[in-house]
Enzyme design. Structure first.
Site, short mmCIF file in Angstrom:
data_model
loop_
_atom_site.label_atom_id
_atom_site.label_comp_id
_atom_site.label_asym_id
_atom_site.label_seq_id
_atom_site.Cartn_x
_atom_site.Cartn_y
_atom_site.Cartn_z
N ARG A 68 0.81 -1.24 0.00
CA ARG A 68 0.00 0.00 0.00
C ARG A 68 0.84 1.28 0.00
O ARG A 68 0.29 2.37 -0.05
CB ARG A 68 -0.97 0.04 1.18
CG ARG A 68 -1.94 -1.14 1.22
CD ARG A 68 -3.06 -1.00 0.23
NE ARG A 68 -4.02 -2.08 0.35
CZ ARG A 68 -4.22 -3.02 -0.58
NH1 ARG A 68 -3.55 -2.97 -1.71
NH2 ARG A 68 -5.08 -3.97 -0.40
N ASN A 98 0.79 -3.43 -7.27
CA ASN A 98 -0.42 -2.61 -7.35
C ASN A 98 -0.42 -1.47 -6.35
O ASN A 98 -1.40 -1.21 -5.66
CB ASN A 98 -1.67 -3.47 -7.17
CG ASN A 98 -1.74 -4.11 -5.80
OD1 ASN A 98 -0.71 -4.33 -5.17
ND2 ASN A 98 -2.93 -4.40 -5.33
N HIS A 183 -2.53 -14.16 -11.56
CA HIS A 183 -3.75 -14.23 -10.73
C HIS A 183 -4.74 -15.02 -11.58
O HIS A 183 -5.35 -14.48 -12.50
CB HIS A 183 -4.25 -12.81 -10.46
CG HIS A 183 -5.64 -12.74 -9.88
ND1 HIS A 183 -5.94 -13.15 -8.61
CD2 HIS A 183 -6.81 -12.29 -10.39
CE1 HIS A 183 -7.23 -12.96 -8.38
NE2 HIS A 183 -7.79 -12.44 -9.44
N HIS A 236 -2.31 -17.91 -5.24
CA HIS A 236 -3.49 -18.21 -4.39
C HIS A 236 -4.54 -19.12 -5.06
O HIS A 236 -5.67 -18.70 -5.31
CB HIS A 236 -4.14 -16.95 -3.80
CG HIS A 236 -4.39 -15.79 -4.73
ND1 HIS A 236 -4.39 -14.50 -4.28
CD2 HIS A 236 -4.68 -15.74 -6.04
CE1 HIS A 236 -4.67 -13.70 -5.28
NE2 HIS A 236 -4.84 -14.42 -6.36
N ASP A 309 -0.80 -13.58 1.38
CA ASP A 309 -1.77 -12.83 0.57
C ASP A 309 -2.30 -11.63 1.34
O ASP A 309 -3.48 -11.27 1.23
CB ASP A 309 -2.92 -13.74 0.12
CG ASP A 309 -3.46 -13.34 -1.25
OD1 ASP A 309 -2.93 -12.36 -1.83
OD2 ASP A 309 -4.40 -13.99 -1.73
N HIS A 313 -6.92 -3.37 4.25
CA HIS A 313 -7.96 -2.41 3.86
C HIS A 313 -8.48 -1.69 5.09
O HIS A 313 -8.60 -2.30 6.16
CB HIS A 313 -9.12 -3.13 3.16
CG HIS A 313 -8.81 -3.52 1.75
ND1 HIS A 313 -8.58 -2.58 0.77
CD2 HIS A 313 -8.67 -4.73 1.17
CE1 HIS A 313 -8.32 -3.22 -0.37
NE2 HIS A 313 -8.35 -4.52 -0.15
N GLY A 328 -9.99 -8.85 0.09
CA GLY A 328 -8.66 -9.00 0.71
C GLY A 328 -8.72 -9.07 2.22
O GLY A 328 -9.62 -8.54 2.84
#
Lengths: 430, 344
Positions: A68, A98, A183, A236, A309, A313, A328
Site C-alpha cells: 500500500r 499494485n 492471478h 493463491h 496474501d 484495507h 482482501g
C-alpha cells in the site's frame, strides 16, 4: 556482534534438520549450527539466548503481500507492514506492484528500496508488473526492472487476460530467467461476481464466481507454458479443478508452480454468511470440498508455497455493502499460526510445512534465504510450537485489521524474529 | 386470533403505561427478510393485515396508532409503487412519513452508506424503510441504527413485504397456503421477490416450482428446495398459483437470453400456456408489468383470475401491519427502559 541461540529445536527444511541444539550468529550471518553449540561451550564474550526448547527455523519468506506504500498509506505503510511481518515471524516480504503509482518502472522499484532501507526491519522486495500500468497490453521493461531489483513479474490482482500478451511475457521473460506470476481468474467469468458461486451466494442474492474461472485460465496458461517453455507461477489457488490443472502440468514437467494462502485452507465460503466483508477475498473463499482439495494439494506437493496474501484495507473499504467492498484480508501476523493448524491436525509434517514458507519461495524467486546453513543470512524465527492462544486481529500491529479470525483458537506462537542477526521482534515475557 | 382494531385507549401512544399489547407477540426488531421468520410471525402479520384491509376499504381510513411516530422511507434505488405503498401505510396509521431518495444526493458527495444511516438515526426516527440496490445493505444499516428497519428490497436478496402481500392475497382467495402448488416464473436468478416468496411459501407449507430459461435460474436452485422447469407448460401443470416476475430491462441487453420475442414465445404467460395450470389458478405479478414480454394483456387483465390489482391493495395493508408491529416493540422497549415519558 556475536550471539548464540541455544537449547533450541533446530528446524531446517532445506537440509531436513530437526534436532536439539544451538545456532551461532556472527554479525549478520549464521556461523555455526548444531548440537555442539551449548551455553557451557561458548566463549564468555558471546551473548546467548535460551530458546527453552522452542523451535528455531529460518525466518518466513512471504511471497505475496500488498504494501500500500506508495499511494495508500492510510491502509498500510512499509513501516507498519514490516513491524507486522516481524511479529508474524516473517523476515522477507515480497510486495505486489499494485501500489499507486504501480510498479512498472525502475523509479518506483528504487523508491521502495530506499524506503525499505530507511525502515530496516525485515527484508523487502517487490514484483514488477507484467504489463505497463497493469493494463494487460504492453510488456514492462523486464530486463531493466530485474536489474533494479524486481524479483518477478505479475499484474497483481489482475489476470493477464490476453493470451498473446501472456505468451509473449512467458517467452520474453526467458531471456532473464524471470518468473511470471498469474492471478488465475478468467476476468469474463468472474466479472461482477463477489463470492463463490453456490447455495450461499444464491441465498444471499450475491452474484457468484464459478470455480471454472480459475481452471479455465490455468488450462490456457498451461498450454502457453508448454508452447513457450517459460517459468510460470499460479498465485493463491482455491479450487479442486484449478489444482488438477497444475498437477497435470507438473506431471508433464512444465515449469508451473503454485501457492495458496491461509484463507483457502483455513476457511470456506460459509464465512460470508451475514455479508461479512472481511470474508471477501479474491479469488473468493470456496466450498468445503475445494478447501479439502487445497489441503490435499499441499500434501502432495501440487502447491509449493504458502503465502499470506496480505491485503490491508481500512474500514471505509470494508464497512460498506458486500458488493462494493474491496476484496482482501490482512495475513502477515496470522500466517504462521494458521499454517501450523495443518501440522497440528496431522495433515502436514512440520518440516514440509515450513519448507513452503521458507526455502521453497526463496528458491522460486532466486533469493539466498530460507535456510539455516552456515554462511547464510541470520534470518530466524523462534516459535513455541504448541502454545494455545486466540488470534487477536484487532489488537495486531498492522495498520489495517481486516480479517475474520478474531478469537479463533490456534496453537503455536512466534517468540522472536531475527533479521540479519538483529532481533526485530520479541514477545514480551509473561 | 383476530387482533384489536380499535384499541382500548384513545391515545394508544400516550402515557407511561401504553396500551396493553393485547396478545400479539412479534419477536422481531426489524423485518429484514423472510429468512429467520417462523410461521407464527408470518401469520401474525397476515392476521393483523386483514383488519387493515377492512379499514382501507372504509370511508375513514385514518388512524392514530402511530401518532407521534416518524417513519423515514430511504430509497437508494428508484421506486414509485413500494415507496407510495409504505408512505400511505404510515400516513393512514397517523405517523409522520418522510421520503428520501439518496441516489443523487449524499452518495455522490462521498458520504458512505453508514454515514447516511447515522445521520438519519440522529433524527430519531421510529422506523426506517430502506431500499438499496446491493444485497445485504439494509442489514448493514440495521446494525448501525437504534430504530426498527424494514427492508423494502435489497439487491437480489429479499423483498419481504412483497412476499407477505402475495401471501395475504393468496390466503384471502384460497383460505390457506399449505399444500398449494405455486409456480414462480421468469428471472428468478436476479429476483429478490422470488427469494422472499420461496422462503415464505416453504415456511407456510406450499410447494414451489420455478419456471425459467436455464440462464435465469440461480446457481444452486436445487438447494432451495424448488423444482426447476425450463418448459413452461410442463412447469405450470396443475398449479394453483402462477406468479410471474418482471424481466428487468437491463438484463435484456446481456447474453442471458437472445431477444424479447423469443422470451415471450417460450416464457411469456399467455392464454395458451395458462391452460396447463388448474382451471381456477390465480395469476400474480409484483409489477410493474412488461406487457407482451413476460405477460400477455389478455391474461393480466382477466378479472376472474388475475389478482394483480389486489396485490397492490394488500401491499398497503401488509405494510401497515409491519409498521404497527414494529412500533409496538419500540414502545415496549421504551417502557422497559423507564424512559417513555409522555409522547416520546
Amino acid at each position: 556482534m556475536r550471539r548464540a541461540f541455544v537449547n533450541a529445536r533446530l528446524l531446517d527444511p532445506a537440509s531436513g534438520l530437526d534436532q536439539t541444539g544451538g545456532l551461532l550468529v556472527l554479525g549478520e550471518t549464521i556461523a555455526d549450527i548444531g548440537p555442539h553449540i551449548r551455553p557451557d561451550q561458548l566463549a564468555p564474550d558471546i551473548e546467548w539466548v535460551d530458546c527453552h526448547g522452542h523451535c528455531l527455523a529460518p525466518g518466513l519468506v512471504d511471497m505475496r503481500t500488498q504494501f500500500r506504500e506508495p499511494g495508500e498509506e492510510h491502509k498500510e505503510t512499509l513501516d507498519s507492514i514490516s513491524r507486522a511481518a516481524a511479529a508474524g515471524g516473517i523476515t522477507a516480504l515480497v510486495g505486489l506492484p499494485n501500489t499507486r503509482p504501480v510498479i512498472d518502472d525502475v523509479a518506483v522499484v528504487e523508491f521502495v528500496a530506499r524506503r525499505a532501507r530507511e525502515v530496516k526491519l525485515v527484508k523487502i522486495f517487490v514484483y514488477g508488473g507484467v504489463t505497463k500500468g497493469l493494463e494487460g497490453k504492453q510488456l514492462v521493461e523486464m530486463g531493466l526492472l530485474r536489474e533494479a531489483g524486481a524479483l518477478a513479474f505479475t499484474d497483481g490482482l489482475h489476470a493477464v487476460r490476453n493470451a498473446q500478451v501472456m505468451r509473449n511475457a512467458l517467452s520474453y521473460a526467458k531471456a532473464f530467467g524471470a518468473l511470471i506470476i498469474q492471478h488465475p481468474e478468467d476476468p469474463d467469468l468472474a466479472e461482477g461476481g463477489h463470492m463463490n458461486e453456490g447455495e450461499l451466494a444464491t441465498r444471499l442474492g450475491l452474484s457468484g464466481i464459478p470455480t471454472a474461472a480459475e481452471s479455465i485460465l490455468l488450462e490456457r496458461d498451461r498450454q502457453l507454458v508448454s508452447l513457450t517453455g517459460g517459468r510460470y507461477h499460479a498465485a493463491h489457488l482455491s479450487t479442486a479443478e484449478g489444482l488438477a490443472v497444475v498437477r497435470r502440468a507438473k506431471a508433464e514437467g512444465l515449469h508451473m508452480t503454485a501457492d495458496t494462502a491461509p484463507p483457502y485452507f483455513a476457511l470456506n465460503d460459509l464465512e460470508v454468511q451475514g455479508y461479512r466483508t472481511f470474508a471477501k477475498v479474491s479469488p473468493p473463499l470456496r466450498s468445503e470440498d475445494d478447501r479439502l482439495a487445497v489441503v490435499e494439494a499441499l500434501q502432495d506437493g501440487t502447491i509449493d508455497v504458502i503465502a499470506s496474501d496480505h491485503s490491508p484495507h481500512d474500514q471505509e473499504s470494508k464497512r460498506i455493502p458486500f458488493a462494493q467492498a474491496e476484496p482482501g484480508m490482512v495475513g502477515v501476523e496470522t500466517l504462521l499460526p494458521l499454517a501450523l493448524e495443518l501440522y497440528h491436525k496431522g495433515q502436514l509434517p512440520l518440516l514440509d510445512l515450513l519448507r513452503k514458507m521458507t526455502v521453497a519461495p526463496a528458491e522460486l524467486l532466486g533469493l539466498p534465504l530460507g535456510t539455516l546453513a552456515k554462511g547464510k543470512p541470520a534470518d530466524l524465527v523462534l516459535f513455541d510450537l504448541d502454545r494455545p492462544w486466540r488470534l487477536d486481529v484487532k489488537g495486531g500491529v498492522g495498520k489495517s485489521k481486516n480479517a475474520p479470525y478474531d478469537g479463533r483458537p490456534v496453537q503455536g506462537q512466534v517468540r522472536m524474529t531475527v533479521v540479519d542477526g538483529r532481533i526485530v521482534y520479541q514477545v514480551a515475557e509473561a | 386470533m383476530r387482533p384489536r382494531l380499535g384499541g382500548s385507549c384513545d391515545s394508544p401512544m400516550g402515557g407511561v403505561n401504553p396500551t396493553p399489547m393485547d396478545d400479539i407477540i412479534f419477536p422481531h426488531q426489524h423485518i429484514l427478510g423472510i429468512e429467520g421468520m417462523g410461521p407464527e410471525a408470518i401469520s401474525t402479520i397476515l392476521d393483523l393485515s386483514e383488519s387493515y384491509v377492512d379499514l382501507n376499504r372504509g370511508r375513514d381510513k385514518k388512524r392514530s396508532d402511530l401518532r407521534g411516530r416518524t417513519v423515514i422511507n430511504v430509497f437508494f434505488e428508484s421506486s414509485t409503487r413500494t415507496r407510495t405503498s409504505f408512505e400511505l401505510a404510515g400516513k393512514r396509521l397517523g405517523a409522520d412519513v418522510i421520503n428520501i431518495a439518496v441516489e443523487a444526493s449524499a452518495i455522490n458527495k462521498g458520504e458512505t452508506l453508514l454515514d447516511t444511516a447515522m445521520t438519519l438515526n440522529a433524527m430519531h426516527p421510529d422506523v426506517l424503510v430502506v431500499r438499496h440496490p446491493y444485497s445485504g445493505a439494509v442489514q448493514l444499516i440495521s446494525e448501525k441504527v437504534e430504530c426498527a428497519v424494514i427492508n423494502a428490497g435489497d439487491g437480489w436478496h429479499e423483498h419481504p413485504t412483497q412476499a407477505l402481500l402475495d401471501a395475504l392475497t393468496i390466503r384471502r382467495r384460497l383460505g390457506s397456503l399449505a399444500g398449494l402448488n405455486v409456480a414462480i416464473c421468469g428471472d428468478v436468478a436476479h429476483s429478490r421477490v422470488a427469494r422472499s416468496n420461496i422462503l415464505l411459501l416453504h415456511t407456510m407449507g406450499a410447494f414451489v416450482r420455478i419456471v425459467a430459461p436455464p440462464t435465469l435460474v440461480p446457481a444452486a436452485a436445487d438447494r432451495l428446495g424448488v423444482d426447476v422447469y425450463h418448459d413452461m407448460e410442463e412447469g405450470l401443470k396443475g398449479v394453483d398459483i402462477v406468479m410471474m416476475l418482471r424481466i428487468q430491462t437491463e438484463r435484456m441487453r446481456g447474453s442471458l437470453f437472445p431477444s424479447q420475442r423469443e422470451y415471450f414465445r417460450y416464457y411469456g404467460l399467455d392464454v395458451e400456456k395458462l391452460k396447463a395450470a388448474k382451471p381456477d389458478a390465480l395469476i400474480m405479478h409484483p409489477g410493474p408489468m412488461n406487457r407482451g414480454i413476460e405477460i400477455d394483456s389478455d391474461v393480466a387483465d382477466d378479472i376472474n383470475r388475475s389478482v394483480i390489482p389486489e396485490q397492490v391493495e394488500m401491499g398497503v395493508a401488509v405494510r401497515m401491519a409491519c409498521l404497527d408491529l414494529l412500533t409496538r416493540n419500540v414502545i415496549a422497549n421504551f417502557d422497559e427502559d423507564g424512559s417513555a415519558g409522555g409522547n416520546t
